[in-house]
Design a protein around this motif. Structure first.
Motif, PDB file in Angstrom:
ATOM      1  N   SER A 174       0.839  -1.197   0.000  1.00 46.20           N
ATOM      2  CA  SER A 174       0.000   0.000   0.000  1.00 46.20           C
ATOM      3  C   SER A 174       0.874   1.247   0.000  1.00 46.20           C
ATOM      4  CB  SER A 174      -0.912   0.019   1.233  1.00 46.20           C
ATOM      5  OG  SER A 174      -0.135   0.182   2.407  1.00 46.20           O
ATOM      6  N   LEU A 175       0.264   2.370  -0.343  1.00 46.06           N
ATOM      7  CA  LEU A 175       0.994   3.636  -0.318  1.00 46.06           C
ATOM      8  C   LEU A 175       1.432   3.970   1.105  1.00 46.06           C
ATOM      9  CD1 LEU A 175       2.067   6.243  -1.524  1.00 46.06           C
ATOM     10  CD2 LEU A 175      -0.277   7.166  -1.490  1.00 46.06           C
ATOM     11  N   ARG A 208       5.417   4.582   2.232  1.00 42.18           N
ATOM     12  CA  ARG A 208       5.922   5.814   2.835  1.00 42.18           C
ATOM     13  C   ARG A 208       6.925   5.542   3.963  1.00 42.18           C
ATOM     14  NH1 ARG A 208      -0.135   8.204   3.054  1.00 42.18           N
ATOM     15  NH2 ARG A 208      -0.155   9.347   1.060  1.00 42.18           N
ATOM     16  N   LEU A 238      -0.937  -1.399  -4.698  1.00 46.40           N
ATOM     17  CA  LEU A 238       0.065  -0.694  -5.506  1.00 46.40           C
ATOM     18  C   LEU A 238       0.189  -1.266  -6.909  1.00 46.40           C
ATOM     19  CD1 LEU A 238       2.895  -0.130  -2.869  1.00 46.40           C
ATOM     20  CD2 LEU A 238       1.298   1.558  -3.789  1.00 46.40           C
ATOM     21  N   GLU A 259       2.990  10.448  -6.110  1.00 44.41           N
ATOM     22  CA  GLU A 259       3.706  10.166  -4.858  1.00 44.41           C
ATOM     23  C   GLU A 259       4.385   8.805  -4.905  1.00 44.41           C
ATOM     24  OE1 GLU A 259       3.070  10.025   0.006  1.00 44.41           O
ATOM     25  OE2 GLU A 259       1.349  10.451  -1.309  1.00 44.41           O
ATOM     26  N   ILE A 260       3.704   7.808  -5.452  1.00 45.88           N
ATOM     27  CA  ILE A 260       4.298   6.472  -5.546  1.00 45.88           C
ATOM     28  C   ILE A 260       5.574   6.512  -6.379  1.00 45.88           C
ATOM     29  CG2 ILE A 260       3.976   4.137  -6.465  1.00 45.88           C
ATOM     30  CD1 ILE A 260       0.953   4.514  -5.834  1.00 45.88           C
ATOM     31  N   GLU A 297      -1.788  10.561  -5.998  1.00 47.93           N
ATOM     32  CA  GLU A 297      -1.321   9.301  -5.422  1.00 47.93           C
ATOM     33  C   GLU A 297      -0.301   8.626  -6.343  1.00 47.93           C
ATOM     34  OE1 GLU A 297      -3.451   5.086  -4.737  1.00 47.93           O
ATOM     35  OE2 GLU A 297      -4.226   6.703  -3.477  1.00 47.93           O
ATOM     36  N   HIS A 298      -0.565   8.657  -7.654  1.00 45.76           N
ATOM     37  CA  HIS A 298       0.385   8.087  -8.614  1.00 45.76           C
ATOM     38  C   HIS A 298       1.720   8.827  -8.555  1.00 45.76           C
ATOM     39  CE1 HIS A 298      -2.815   6.076 -11.407  1.00 45.76           C
ATOM     40  NE2 HIS A 298      -3.068   5.898 -10.127  1.00 45.76           N
TER      41      HIS A 298
END
Length: 389
Positions: free
Chosen positions: A90-91, A95, A110, A130-131, A127-128
Protein backbone atom coordinates in the motif's frame (compact mmCIF):
# COMPACT_ATOMS: atom_id res chain seq x y z
CA UNK A 1 -12.12 0.38 -52.49
CA UNK A 2 -12.51 -3.06 -50.92
CA UNK A 3 -9.17 -4.14 -52.42
CA UNK A 4 -7.50 -0.91 -51.32
CA UNK A 5 -8.83 -1.27 -47.76
CA UNK A 6 -7.48 -4.81 -47.63
CA UNK A 7 -4.11 -3.60 -48.91
CA UNK A 8 -3.90 -0.85 -46.27
CA UNK A 9 -4.47 -3.37 -43.49
CA UNK A 10 -2.07 -6.01 -44.79
CA UNK A 11 0.77 -3.56 -45.40
CA UNK A 12 0.45 -2.01 -41.93
CA UNK A 13 -0.08 -5.22 -39.93
CA UNK A 14 1.78 -7.89 -41.87
CA UNK A 15 4.40 -6.29 -44.12
CA UNK A 16 5.41 -3.59 -41.62
CA UNK A 17 4.09 -5.09 -38.38
CA UNK A 18 4.73 -3.56 -34.97
CA UNK A 19 5.21 0.22 -35.34
CA UNK A 20 6.47 1.62 -32.02
CA UNK A 21 7.13 5.36 -32.04
CA UNK A 22 10.78 6.02 -32.93
CA UNK A 23 11.36 2.67 -34.64
CA UNK A 24 12.39 2.07 -38.25
CA UNK A 25 9.08 0.29 -38.84
CA UNK A 26 7.23 3.35 -37.56
CA UNK A 27 9.05 5.56 -40.06
CA UNK A 28 8.22 3.08 -42.85
CA UNK A 29 4.55 3.23 -41.90
CA UNK A 30 4.61 7.03 -41.95
CA UNK A 31 6.10 7.10 -45.45
CA UNK A 32 3.59 4.52 -46.71
CA UNK A 33 0.60 6.48 -45.41
CA UNK A 34 1.97 9.75 -46.81
CA UNK A 35 2.19 8.20 -50.28
CA UNK A 36 -1.37 6.87 -50.06
CA UNK A 37 -2.70 10.26 -49.00
CA UNK A 38 -0.85 11.92 -51.87
CA UNK A 39 -2.55 9.48 -54.27
CA UNK A 40 -5.87 10.94 -53.12
CA UNK A 41 -4.67 14.47 -53.88
CA UNK A 42 -4.11 15.69 -50.33
CA UNK A 43 -1.52 18.24 -49.25
CA UNK A 44 0.92 16.59 -46.86
CA UNK A 45 3.10 17.93 -44.06
CA UNK A 46 4.86 16.31 -41.11
CA UNK A 47 5.37 17.36 -37.52
CA UNK A 48 8.69 15.87 -36.42
CA UNK A 49 9.67 15.41 -32.78
CA UNK A 50 12.32 13.77 -30.61
CA UNK A 51 11.52 10.46 -28.91
CA UNK A 52 13.07 7.18 -27.78
CA UNK A 53 13.52 3.95 -29.71
CA UNK A 54 13.37 1.21 -27.05
CA UNK A 55 14.24 -2.45 -27.49
CA UNK A 56 14.55 -5.43 -25.19
CA UNK A 57 15.72 -9.00 -24.89
CA UNK A 58 14.41 -11.38 -22.27
CA UNK A 59 15.21 -10.51 -18.67
CA UNK A 60 16.03 -12.96 -15.87
CA UNK A 61 15.08 -13.08 -12.20
CA UNK A 62 16.49 -15.61 -9.75
CA UNK A 63 15.27 -15.76 -6.15
CA UNK A 64 16.91 -18.28 -3.80
CA UNK A 65 17.81 -20.53 -6.79
CA UNK A 66 14.28 -20.26 -8.25
CA UNK A 67 14.17 -18.88 -11.81
CA UNK A 68 11.04 -16.74 -12.14
CA UNK A 69 9.62 -15.68 -15.53
CA UNK A 70 9.63 -11.90 -15.98
CA UNK A 71 9.67 -9.26 -18.69
CA UNK A 72 11.13 -5.75 -18.61
CA UNK A 73 8.49 -3.09 -18.15
CA UNK A 74 8.09 -1.07 -21.36
CA UNK A 75 10.83 1.58 -21.68
CA UNK A 76 12.68 0.29 -18.58
CA UNK A 77 16.34 1.01 -17.99
CA UNK A 78 18.72 -1.98 -18.19
CA UNK A 79 20.30 -3.54 -15.10
CA UNK A 80 22.38 -6.44 -13.82
CA UNK A 81 22.16 -6.42 -10.02
CA UNK A 82 21.54 -8.27 -6.80
CA UNK A 83 19.48 -7.11 -3.87
CA UNK A 84 17.18 -8.03 -1.03
CA UNK A 85 13.48 -8.18 -1.87
CA UNK A 86 10.86 -6.20 0.00
CA UNK A 87 7.15 -6.56 -0.74
CA UNK A 88 5.08 -3.41 -0.34
CA UNK A 89 1.28 -3.56 -0.43
CA UNK A 90 0.00 0.00 0.00
CA UNK A 91 0.99 3.64 -0.32
CA UNK A 92 0.92 3.99 3.46
CA UNK A 93 3.41 1.12 3.75
CA UNK A 94 5.59 2.52 0.96
CA UNK A 95 5.92 5.81 2.84
CA UNK A 96 7.61 4.15 5.81
CA UNK A 97 9.12 0.90 4.53
CA UNK A 98 12.96 0.57 4.55
CA UNK A 99 13.26 0.29 0.76
CA UNK A 100 16.66 1.95 0.19
CA UNK A 101 19.12 -0.42 -1.49
CA UNK A 102 16.47 -3.09 -2.07
CA UNK A 103 14.39 -4.53 -4.92
CA UNK A 104 10.84 -3.39 -4.25
CA UNK A 105 7.90 -5.62 -5.18
CA UNK A 106 4.69 -3.63 -5.72
CA UNK A 107 1.72 -5.80 -4.69
CA UNK A 108 -2.02 -5.55 -4.04
CA UNK A 109 -3.21 -1.91 -3.98
CA UNK A 110 0.07 -0.69 -5.51
CA UNK A 111 -0.40 -3.02 -8.49
CA UNK A 112 -4.15 -2.60 -9.01
CA UNK A 113 -4.01 -0.05 -11.85
CA UNK A 114 -1.47 1.49 -14.25
CA UNK A 115 0.53 4.36 -12.77
CA UNK A 116 0.45 7.38 -15.04
CA UNK A 117 3.74 8.45 -16.67
CA UNK A 118 5.28 11.54 -15.11
CA UNK A 119 4.82 13.64 -18.25
CA UNK A 120 1.17 12.71 -18.86
CA UNK A 121 -0.77 15.93 -18.24
CA UNK A 122 -4.37 14.99 -18.97
CA UNK A 123 -4.90 12.77 -15.94
CA UNK A 124 -2.28 12.08 -13.28
CA UNK A 125 -3.56 11.53 -9.71
CA UNK A 126 -1.50 12.84 -6.81
CA UNK A 127 -1.32 9.30 -5.42
CA UNK A 128 0.39 8.09 -8.61
CA UNK A 129 2.85 10.96 -8.49
CA UNK A 130 3.71 10.17 -4.86
CA UNK A 131 4.30 6.47 -5.55
CA UNK A 132 6.67 7.25 -8.42
CA UNK A 133 8.47 9.93 -6.41
CA UNK A 134 9.00 7.60 -3.44
CA UNK A 135 10.41 4.88 -5.68
CA UNK A 136 12.76 7.26 -7.49
CA UNK A 137 14.01 9.19 -4.49
CA UNK A 138 14.41 6.48 -1.85
CA UNK A 139 17.47 4.74 -3.29
CA UNK A 140 15.78 1.52 -4.44
CA UNK A 141 17.80 -0.72 -6.76
CA UNK A 142 14.92 -1.95 -8.93
CA UNK A 143 11.16 -2.39 -8.96
CA UNK A 144 9.08 -5.51 -9.67
CA UNK A 145 5.38 -4.99 -10.35
CA UNK A 146 2.75 -7.71 -10.15
CA UNK A 147 1.03 -7.91 -13.54
CA UNK A 148 -2.40 -6.36 -13.98
CA UNK A 149 -3.46 -9.65 -15.61
CA UNK A 150 -3.26 -13.20 -14.29
CA UNK A 151 -2.72 -14.63 -17.78
CA UNK A 152 -0.17 -12.30 -19.35
CA UNK A 153 2.33 -9.66 -18.29
CA UNK A 154 0.67 -6.23 -18.25
CA UNK A 155 2.67 -3.28 -16.88
CA UNK A 156 1.85 -1.12 -13.89
CA UNK A 157 4.72 1.24 -14.80
CA UNK A 158 5.27 2.21 -18.45
CA UNK A 159 7.40 5.33 -18.46
CA UNK A 160 10.63 6.12 -20.29
CA UNK A 161 11.30 8.91 -17.79
CA UNK A 162 11.21 6.50 -14.81
CA UNK A 163 14.72 6.37 -13.37
CA UNK A 164 14.61 2.90 -11.73
CA UNK A 165 14.91 -0.43 -13.64
CA UNK A 166 11.51 -2.12 -13.64
CA UNK A 167 10.15 -5.57 -14.54
CA UNK A 168 6.82 -7.44 -14.43
CA UNK A 169 5.93 -10.75 -12.77
CA UNK A 170 2.75 -12.82 -12.87
CA UNK A 171 0.61 -13.04 -9.70
CA UNK A 172 1.20 -16.80 -9.46
CA UNK A 173 4.89 -16.20 -8.73
CA UNK A 174 4.39 -13.69 -5.91
CA UNK A 175 4.67 -16.35 -3.16
CA UNK A 176 8.31 -16.84 -4.22
CA UNK A 177 9.07 -13.12 -3.79
CA UNK A 178 9.41 -13.13 -0.03
CA UNK A 179 10.63 -10.06 1.86
CA UNK A 180 14.22 -10.64 2.89
CA UNK A 181 15.03 -13.09 0.09
CA UNK A 182 18.07 -12.38 -2.07
CA UNK A 183 17.35 -11.85 -5.76
CA UNK A 184 19.41 -11.43 -8.92
CA UNK A 185 17.82 -9.31 -11.67
CA UNK A 186 19.03 -8.75 -15.24
CA UNK A 187 17.15 -6.58 -17.74
CA UNK A 188 18.60 -6.39 -21.24
CA UNK A 189 17.08 -3.22 -22.62
CA UNK A 190 18.30 -0.31 -24.74
CA UNK A 191 17.10 3.31 -24.90
CA UNK A 192 18.16 5.12 -28.08
CA UNK A 193 17.45 8.73 -29.12
CA UNK A 194 15.17 8.77 -32.17
CA UNK A 195 12.86 10.88 -34.32
CA UNK A 196 9.23 10.37 -35.26
CA UNK A 197 6.52 12.46 -36.91
CA UNK A 198 2.80 13.14 -37.04
CA UNK A 199 1.23 13.28 -40.49
CA UNK A 200 -1.00 16.24 -41.30
CA UNK A 201 -2.94 16.15 -44.56
CA UNK A 202 -5.43 18.65 -45.93
CA UNK A 203 -8.22 18.33 -48.48
CA UNK A 204 -10.03 21.36 -49.84
CA UNK A 205 -9.92 24.85 -48.40
CA UNK A 206 -11.93 27.20 -46.27
CA UNK A 207 -11.59 29.01 -42.99
CA UNK A 208 -13.13 26.22 -40.93
CA UNK A 209 -12.06 22.58 -40.59
CA UNK A 210 -13.44 19.16 -39.87
CA UNK A 211 -10.70 16.93 -38.49
CA UNK A 212 -10.41 13.15 -38.82
CA UNK A 213 -7.71 11.48 -36.75
CA UNK A 214 -6.25 8.07 -35.88
CA UNK A 215 -2.92 7.00 -34.42
CA UNK A 216 -0.38 5.20 -36.59
CA UNK A 217 1.91 3.84 -33.86
CA UNK A 218 1.66 0.62 -31.86
CA UNK A 219 3.16 -0.76 -28.70
CA UNK A 220 6.28 -2.93 -29.17
CA UNK A 221 5.60 -6.48 -30.34
CA UNK A 222 2.01 -6.08 -31.55
CA UNK A 223 0.80 -5.97 -35.19
CA UNK A 224 -1.75 -3.42 -33.98
CA UNK A 225 -4.65 -4.40 -36.22
CA UNK A 226 -7.39 -2.99 -33.99
CA UNK A 227 -4.96 -0.62 -32.27
CA UNK A 228 -4.92 1.06 -34.72
CA UNK A 229 -4.38 -0.08 -38.31
CA UNK A 230 -8.16 -0.21 -38.72
CA UNK A 231 -8.43 3.49 -37.87
CA UNK A 232 -5.62 4.41 -40.27
CA UNK A 233 -7.23 2.33 -43.04
CA UNK A 234 -10.57 4.12 -42.52
CA UNK A 235 -8.89 7.53 -42.83
CA UNK A 236 -7.14 6.47 -46.04
CA UNK A 237 -10.45 5.21 -47.42
CA UNK A 238 -12.24 8.46 -46.53
CA UNK A 239 -9.49 10.47 -48.24
CA UNK A 240 -9.92 8.38 -51.40
CA UNK A 241 -13.73 8.69 -51.31
CA UNK A 242 -13.56 12.50 -50.95
CA UNK A 243 -11.28 12.88 -53.96
CA UNK A 244 -12.90 15.20 -56.51
CA UNK A 245 -15.67 16.49 -54.21
CA UNK A 246 -16.08 20.20 -53.54
CA UNK A 247 -16.68 21.14 -49.93
CA UNK A 248 -17.12 24.56 -48.26
CA UNK A 249 -14.59 23.77 -45.55
CA UNK A 250 -11.20 22.13 -45.18
CA UNK A 251 -10.92 18.48 -44.16
CA UNK A 252 -7.87 17.83 -42.02
CA UNK A 253 -6.50 14.31 -41.63
CA UNK A 254 -4.19 13.76 -38.65
CA UNK A 255 -2.19 10.58 -38.14
CA UNK A 256 -0.96 10.88 -34.57
CA UNK A 257 2.33 9.27 -33.65
CA UNK A 258 2.67 8.40 -29.98
CA UNK A 259 -0.74 7.39 -28.61
CA UNK A 260 0.81 4.12 -27.43
CA UNK A 261 4.04 5.81 -26.34
CA UNK A 262 4.41 6.73 -22.69
CA UNK A 263 4.61 10.52 -23.08
CA UNK A 264 2.29 11.03 -26.10
CA UNK A 265 4.85 13.35 -27.79
CA UNK A 266 3.03 13.61 -31.11
CA UNK A 267 -0.22 14.51 -29.43
CA UNK A 268 1.45 17.13 -27.26
CA UNK A 269 3.12 18.70 -30.28
CA UNK A 270 -0.17 18.86 -32.18
CA UNK A 271 -1.98 20.26 -29.13
CA UNK A 272 0.57 23.04 -28.69
CA UNK A 273 0.92 23.99 -32.36
CA UNK A 274 -2.31 23.14 -34.18
CA UNK A 275 -5.08 23.54 -31.60
CA UNK A 276 -4.25 27.09 -30.56
CA UNK A 277 -7.30 28.40 -32.47
CA UNK A 278 -10.14 25.97 -31.62
CA UNK A 279 -12.73 28.24 -33.24
CA UNK A 280 -11.34 27.12 -36.63
CA UNK A 281 -12.76 23.62 -36.08
CA UNK A 282 -16.37 22.61 -36.66
CA UNK A 283 -15.68 19.24 -35.00
CA UNK A 284 -13.24 16.34 -34.86
CA UNK A 285 -13.69 12.58 -35.33
CA UNK A 286 -11.15 10.19 -33.80
CA UNK A 287 -11.11 6.54 -34.84
CA UNK A 288 -9.44 3.95 -32.60
CA UNK A 289 -10.30 0.27 -32.22
CA UNK A 290 -12.94 0.15 -34.95
CA UNK A 291 -14.13 -2.90 -36.88
CA UNK A 292 -14.28 -5.75 -34.32
CA UNK A 293 -16.07 -8.77 -35.78
CA UNK A 294 -19.50 -9.37 -34.29
CA UNK A 295 -19.63 -6.01 -32.51
CA UNK A 296 -21.42 -2.76 -33.27
CA UNK A 297 -19.49 0.32 -34.25
CA UNK A 298 -19.61 2.56 -31.15
CA UNK A 299 -19.58 6.34 -30.94
CA UNK A 300 -19.57 8.90 -28.12
CA UNK A 301 -19.75 12.69 -27.88
CA UNK A 302 -17.49 15.24 -26.16
CA UNK A 303 -18.22 18.98 -25.90
CA UNK A 304 -20.73 18.64 -28.76
CA UNK A 305 -23.71 20.97 -29.22
CA UNK A 306 -27.15 19.39 -29.22
CA UNK A 307 -27.80 19.92 -32.94
CA UNK A 308 -24.55 18.14 -33.89
CA UNK A 309 -25.34 15.17 -31.63
CA UNK A 310 -28.86 14.88 -33.02
CA UNK A 311 -27.65 15.08 -36.62
CA UNK A 312 -24.98 12.40 -36.19
CA UNK A 313 -27.25 10.15 -34.12
CA UNK A 314 -29.85 10.31 -36.88
CA UNK A 315 -27.21 9.42 -39.47
CA UNK A 316 -25.96 6.52 -37.32
CA UNK A 317 -29.50 5.14 -37.01
CA UNK A 318 -29.97 5.32 -40.78
CA UNK A 319 -26.60 3.65 -41.38
CA UNK A 320 -27.34 0.80 -38.95
CA UNK A 321 -25.05 -1.33 -36.77
CA UNK A 322 -24.01 1.75 -34.75
CA UNK A 323 -24.40 2.16 -30.99
CA UNK A 324 -23.91 5.21 -28.79
CA UNK A 325 -21.82 4.52 -25.67
CA UNK A 326 -20.80 6.50 -22.62
CA UNK A 327 -17.82 8.88 -22.98
CA UNK A 328 -14.39 7.41 -22.23
CA UNK A 329 -11.18 9.40 -21.63
CA UNK A 330 -8.41 7.14 -22.97
CA UNK A 331 -7.95 8.37 -26.52
CA UNK A 332 -6.82 11.14 -28.82
CA UNK A 333 -10.31 12.61 -28.95
CA UNK A 334 -9.52 14.17 -25.55
CA UNK A 335 -7.03 16.51 -27.26
CA UNK A 336 -9.89 18.17 -29.05
CA UNK A 337 -12.42 18.22 -26.21
CA UNK A 338 -9.63 19.48 -23.89
CA UNK A 339 -9.28 22.41 -26.32
CA UNK A 340 -13.02 23.09 -26.46
CA UNK A 341 -13.55 21.49 -29.88
CA UNK A 342 -16.61 19.25 -30.37
CA UNK A 343 -15.25 15.70 -30.64
CA UNK A 344 -16.68 12.33 -31.61
CA UNK A 345 -14.83 9.14 -30.65
CA UNK A 346 -15.49 6.09 -32.80
CA UNK A 347 -14.48 2.60 -31.68
CA UNK A 348 -16.13 -0.83 -31.27
CA UNK A 349 -18.70 -2.01 -28.77
CA UNK A 350 -16.95 -3.85 -25.92
CA UNK A 351 -13.46 -2.79 -27.01
CA UNK A 352 -12.18 -2.54 -23.44
CA UNK A 353 -13.01 -6.22 -22.88
CA UNK A 354 -10.13 -6.99 -25.26
CA UNK A 355 -7.52 -5.03 -23.31
CA UNK A 356 -5.95 -7.92 -21.40
CA UNK A 357 -5.64 -10.53 -24.14
CA UNK A 358 -5.74 -8.74 -27.52
CA UNK A 359 -4.92 -5.03 -27.49
CA UNK A 360 -1.20 -4.30 -27.01
CA UNK A 361 -0.36 -7.99 -27.57
CA UNK A 362 0.82 -10.17 -30.46
CA UNK A 363 -2.80 -11.40 -30.76
CA UNK A 364 -4.01 -8.08 -32.20
CA UNK A 365 -4.09 -9.43 -35.76
CA UNK A 366 -6.30 -9.01 -38.81
CA UNK A 367 -8.37 -12.00 -37.71
CA UNK A 368 -10.27 -9.65 -35.38
CA UNK A 369 -11.29 -7.20 -38.10
CA UNK A 370 -14.49 -7.11 -40.15
CA UNK A 371 -13.51 -5.27 -43.33
CA UNK A 372 -17.14 -4.55 -44.26
CA UNK A 373 -17.64 -2.68 -40.99
CA UNK A 374 -14.67 -0.46 -41.86
CA UNK A 375 -16.11 0.25 -45.31
CA UNK A 376 -19.47 1.18 -43.78
CA UNK A 377 -17.67 3.43 -41.28
CA UNK A 378 -15.76 5.18 -44.08
CA UNK A 379 -19.03 5.86 -45.91
CA UNK A 380 -20.62 7.09 -42.68
CA UNK A 381 -17.77 9.58 -42.15
CA UNK A 382 -18.04 10.87 -45.71
CA UNK A 383 -21.82 11.36 -45.23
CA UNK A 384 -21.19 13.05 -41.86
CA UNK A 385 -18.65 15.44 -43.39
CA UNK A 386 -21.06 16.42 -46.16
CA UNK A 387 -23.86 16.91 -43.65
CA UNK A 388 -21.82 19.05 -41.25
CA UNK A 389 -19.99 21.08 -43.89
Amino acid sequence: MKKRMEAYLRVLCEEIGARPTGSEANRTAVEYVCEELKRSGLRISKQEFDCMDWSKEEGTLTVEKHKIPIAPAPYSLPCNLQGELICVHSLEELRTAPISGKIVVLCDALASEPLMPKSFIFWNPDEHKEIISLLENSGVKAVLTVSLSKECLLPVIEDGDFTVPCAMVLPEHVPLLCTGSLASLTLNTVRRPAKAANILAAYGSGKQKICLSAHIDTQPGTPGALDNASGVAVLLAVAAKLSGRELPCQIEFVLFNGEDYYSTPGEMLYLNTSLTHPDEYLCAFNIDGAGVKGKHTAYSFYECPQNLMESLTDLALKTGDFEQIEPWPQGDHTLFSFSGIPAIAITSEGIFELTDHVLHTESDTLEWIDREKLEVLADFLVDAICKIA
